[in-house]
Design a protein around this motif. Structure first.
Motif, PDB file in Angstrom:
ATOM      1  N   VAL A   1       0.833  -1.192   0.000  1.00 23.01           N
ATOM      2  CA  VAL A   1       0.000   0.000   0.000  1.00 23.01           C
ATOM      3  C   VAL A   1       0.876   1.254   0.000  1.00 23.01           C
ATOM      4  N   LEU A   2       1.919   1.277   0.805  1.00 22.90           N
ATOM      5  CA  LEU A   2       2.825   2.424   0.838  1.00 22.90           C
ATOM      6  C   LEU A   2       3.504   2.643  -0.508  1.00 22.90           C
TER       7      LEU A   2
ATOM      8  N   LEU B   1       1.642   6.671  -6.866  1.00 22.30           N
ATOM      9  CA  LEU B   1       0.549   7.555  -7.257  1.00 22.30           C
ATOM     10  C   LEU B   1       0.962   9.025  -7.110  1.00 22.30           C
ATOM     11  N   ILE B   2       1.640   9.354  -6.038  1.00 21.51           N
ATOM     12  CA  ILE B   2       2.098  10.724  -5.826  1.00 21.51           C
ATOM     13  C   ILE B   2       3.091  11.129  -6.913  1.00 21.51           C
ATOM     14  N   VAL B   3       4.037  10.261  -7.222  1.00 24.00           N
ATOM     15  CA  VAL B   3       5.018  10.546  -8.272  1.00 24.00           C
ATOM     16  C   VAL B   3       4.318  10.735  -9.616  1.00 24.00           C
TER      17      VAL B   3
ATOM     18  N   MET C   1       4.239  14.221 -11.943  1.00 21.37           N
ATOM     19  CA  MET C   1       4.704  14.233 -13.332  1.00 21.37           C
ATOM     20  C   MET C   1       3.603  14.714 -14.277  1.00 21.37           C
ATOM     21  N   ILE C   2       2.381  14.308 -14.032  1.00 24.20           N
ATOM     22  CA  ILE C   2       1.265  14.734 -14.886  1.00 24.20           C
ATOM     23  C   ILE C   2       1.069  16.245 -14.783  1.00 24.20           C
TER      24      ILE C   2
END
Length: 145
Positions: free
Chosen positions: A11-12, A18-20, A24-25
């Motif tokens: 999960v971590l 997801l944060i990375v 980037m998006i």
């Protein structure tokens, strides 16, 4: 390790990924790069071969018109032009706008790569700065010291 620790680790890792991905998006969708990507037509067939960071876009408008549109939204650090194109330099990126029939091809690229590729057009025109040059104190005995 107990199985529940593996789930916690998974999960971590997923949250960090997801944060990375979100960073980037959003980094690509803002600034001059994002403006060009959102307002012009992607033309992968016009990407410069051998430059993975290069992205080509097209516009039916002439290079000076495209340049005015981009610079009205995102002011470059330096700008120059010649018969071959218009060269816009931003902190890390460069936009090179060249004639393409009646319209334009717009190349988004890394600023250093753009300078290496187009230095014969730019010469010393772009106000180039580098962290490497800032600490340079000269090359000969007693120079710059």
């Amino acid at each position: 390790m107990k199985p529940r620790y593996w789930i916690l680790i998974a999960v971590l890792v997923a949250v960090v990924a997801l944060i990375v991905a979100m960073v980037m998006i959003f980094a690509k969708s803002s600034g001059p790069h994002g403006y060009v990507a959102d307002n012009y037509t992607r033309a992968a067939q016009l990407d410069i071969p051998g430059d993975d960071d290069n992205e080509a876009y097209t516009s039916p408008k002439a290079p000076p018109v495209v340049s005015r549109e981009i610079t009205a939204k995102w002011r470059p650090q330096s700008e120059s032009s010649d018969a071959a194109g218009i060269y816009l330099r931003y902190s890390d990126d460069a936009i090179v706008i060249q004639p393409n029939g009646p319209g334009s091809v717009i190349h988004l690229m890394d600023a250093d790569d753009a300078y290496r590729r187009y230095h014969s057009h730019l010469g010393g025109i772009w106000a180039w700065s580098s962290t490497y040059e800032e600490g340079f104190r000269g090359g000969g005995p007693g120079e710059g010291k």
